[in-house]
Enzyme design. Structure first.
Site, PDB file in Angstrom:
ATOM      1  N   SER A  38       0.827  -1.210   0.000  1.00 22.95           N
ATOM      2  CA  SER A  38       0.000   0.000   0.000  1.00 22.95           C
ATOM      3  C   SER A  38       0.858   1.256   0.000  1.00 22.95           C
ATOM      4  O   SER A  38       0.339   2.369   0.017  1.00 22.95           O
ATOM      5  CB  SER A  38      -0.933   0.012   1.219  1.00 22.95           C
ATOM      6  OG  SER A  38      -0.196  -0.020   2.424  1.00 22.95           O
ATOM      7  N   SER A  39       2.189   1.077  -0.028  1.00 25.12           N
ATOM      8  CA  SER A  39       3.095   2.221  -0.113  1.00 25.12           C
ATOM      9  C   SER A  39       4.466   1.734  -0.575  1.00 25.12           C
ATOM     10  O   SER A  39       4.753   0.538  -0.585  1.00 25.12           O
ATOM     11  CB  SER A  39       3.230   2.918   1.256  1.00 25.12           C
ATOM     12  OG  SER A  39       3.830   2.042   2.200  1.00 25.12           O
ATOM     13  N   GLY A  40       5.311   2.683  -0.965  1.00 23.77           N
ATOM     14  CA  GLY A  40       6.700   2.394  -1.285  1.00 23.77           C
ATOM     15  C   GLY A  40       6.911   1.367  -2.372  1.00 23.77           C
ATOM     16  O   GLY A  40       6.169   1.293  -3.357  1.00 23.77           O
ATOM     17  N   GLY A  42       6.444  -1.725  -2.329  1.00 22.72           N
ATOM     18  CA  GLY A  42       5.382  -2.717  -2.450  1.00 22.72           C
ATOM     19  C   GLY A  42       4.392  -2.363  -3.538  1.00 22.72           C
ATOM     20  O   GLY A  42       3.929  -3.238  -4.287  1.00 22.72           O
ATOM     21  N   ASP A  88      -2.697  -7.950   8.948  1.00 21.48           N
ATOM     22  CA  ASP A  88      -1.860  -7.233   9.904  1.00 21.48           C
ATOM     23  C   ASP A  88      -0.807  -8.209  10.399  1.00 21.48           C
ATOM     24  O   ASP A  88      -1.092  -9.109  11.192  1.00 21.48           O
ATOM     25  CB  ASP A  88      -2.713  -6.727  11.074  1.00 21.48           C
ATOM     26  CG  ASP A  88      -1.890  -5.982  12.120  1.00 21.48           C
ATOM     27  OD1 ASP A  88      -0.651  -5.901  11.968  1.00 21.48           O
ATOM     28  OD2 ASP A  88      -2.489  -5.467  13.084  1.00 21.48           O
ATOM     29  N   TYR A 192      17.166  -2.501  24.771  1.00 22.25           N
ATOM     30  CA  TYR A 192      16.616  -2.317  23.419  1.00 22.25           C
ATOM     31  C   TYR A 192      17.373  -1.245  22.639  1.00 22.25           C
ATOM     32  O   TYR A 192      17.715  -0.184  23.161  1.00 22.25           O
ATOM     33  CB  TYR A 192      15.147  -1.913  23.515  1.00 22.25           C
ATOM     34  CG  TYR A 192      14.485  -1.635  22.185  1.00 22.25           C
ATOM     35  CD1 TYR A 192      14.066  -2.667  21.362  1.00 22.25           C
ATOM     36  CD2 TYR A 192      14.274  -0.320  21.752  1.00 22.25           C
ATOM     37  CE1 TYR A 192      13.455  -2.420  20.144  1.00 22.25           C
ATOM     38  CE2 TYR A 192      13.659  -0.061  20.534  1.00 22.25           C
ATOM     39  CZ  TYR A 192      13.252  -1.113  19.730  1.00 22.25           C
ATOM     40  OH  TYR A 192      12.649  -0.856  18.519  1.00 22.25           O
TER      41      TYR A 192
END
Length: 315
Positions: A38-40, A42, A88, A192
């Site tokens: 849906s972006s980039g 892709g 998702d 992290y």
């Protein structure tokens, strides 16, 4: 722009576009799933596959955005076959639902492109309480691939056409934590690191290509599995980088690949005849590229497989 790269053995380079590396390829009759389209890159991957005749299933969180893109592509390519389904990858329940619906559709599956990803986000846990980079970039794709594999095997057997699984990784795998995959500290917030977590997930993408490639070859299944680095591309993946994001947008057009160039290696690995029979490789600029030792570590790949299997069984 990317004007300085040299052509490799394939005849293509970092300046080649997705349309150029698939020029003349007739892919009518093939069906592909592309995650995160849906972006980039892709979107460009979806568009070029559809241009070459592939029936593309777009697996995305944002169906509204994907349907808008689909309509725009159909105006350009009226013959395009594109369907949009919700997925998702940060939710194992969503992955299971998507796979069940696709497998029940009766559609074949020749190509699976594990493209979706997140980059350098703050420490967060997924819906399944797993560090978000690892959950979205690796574990969701790991489960998805496993759940779709029987359909891919059936398609390869019935069609007599080689199946292809493509994992979109990144050269940032080199920034993984020193131990590679922190099996005992996946959710450790105190130690992290954005780059460490992102690099770990991209290393996992590579290892997740290598281990299934070995297993499928041992089983004599006509499905190849490869990973790739699409290049440094100006996309919205850098949105979590704040000030750096602004700098990137200013200078990006001068030093980074554009989206058509960024989607080239994915489309090459997914469709080009030169890749037939080539498995367990890592590609960059539409050519086979070298990996650092962690990316070639068979024991680490096997341990990741077992670790991931245990995680999805527990959910």
């Amino acid at each position: 722009m990317w004007p300085f790269s040299k052509k490799g053995i394939s005849g293509f380079s970092g300046s080649s576009t997705a349309e150029q590396v698939t020029h003349g390829i007739d892919a009518i009759g093939l069906t592909a799933i592309v995650t995160g389209a849906s972006s980039g890159i892709g979107v460009e991957t979806m568009r070029v596959l559809a241009l070459r005749g592939v029936h593309v299933i777009v697996a995305v969180r944002n169906k509204v955005a994907a349907n808008d893109i689909k309509e725009a592509i159909l105006k350009e390519i009226p013959s395009a076959k594109i369907d949009v389904m919700e997925l998702d990858l940060s939710s194992l329940e969503s992955v299971k639902k998507f796979a069940s619906e696709f497998n029940s559709s009766g559609l074949p599956l020749n190509i699976l492109i594990n493209n979706a990803g997140i980059m350098l986000c703050p420490f967060m846990l997924s819906k399944d309480n797993i560090e978000l980079h690892f959950a979205t970039n690796h574990l969701g794709h790991f489960l998805l691939t496993n759940l779709l594999l029987d359909t891919m095997k059936k398609t390869a057997h019935q069609s007599k056409k080689e199946g292809r699984i493509v994992n979109v990784s990144a050269k940032a795998y080199i920034f993984a934590y020193p131990e590679g995959i922190r099996f005992d500290k996946i959710n450790d917030q105190s130690s992290y690191s954005k780059w460490g977590a992102y690099g770990q997930s991209k290393l996992a993408n590579i290892l997740h290509a290598n281990e299934p490639a070995r297993r499928l070859k041992d089983d004599g299944v006509d499905i190849i599995v490869n990973s790739l680095h699409p290049g440094i591309i100006l996309t919205n993946l850098s949105r979590h980088m704040s000030v750096i994001d602004g700098i990137i947008k200013v200078i990006g057009k001068l030093v980074m690949k554009n989206v058509p160039q960024g989607a080239a290696t994915t489309c090459y690995v997914a469709l080009h005849p030169q890749v037939k029979g080539v498995s367990c490789e890592y590609f960059s600029e539409s050519n086979v590229a070298k990996l650092r030792s962690q990316g070639r570590d068979a024991d680490l790949a096997n341990n990741l497989w077992d670790f991931s299997m245990n995680l999805i069984k527990d959910k």
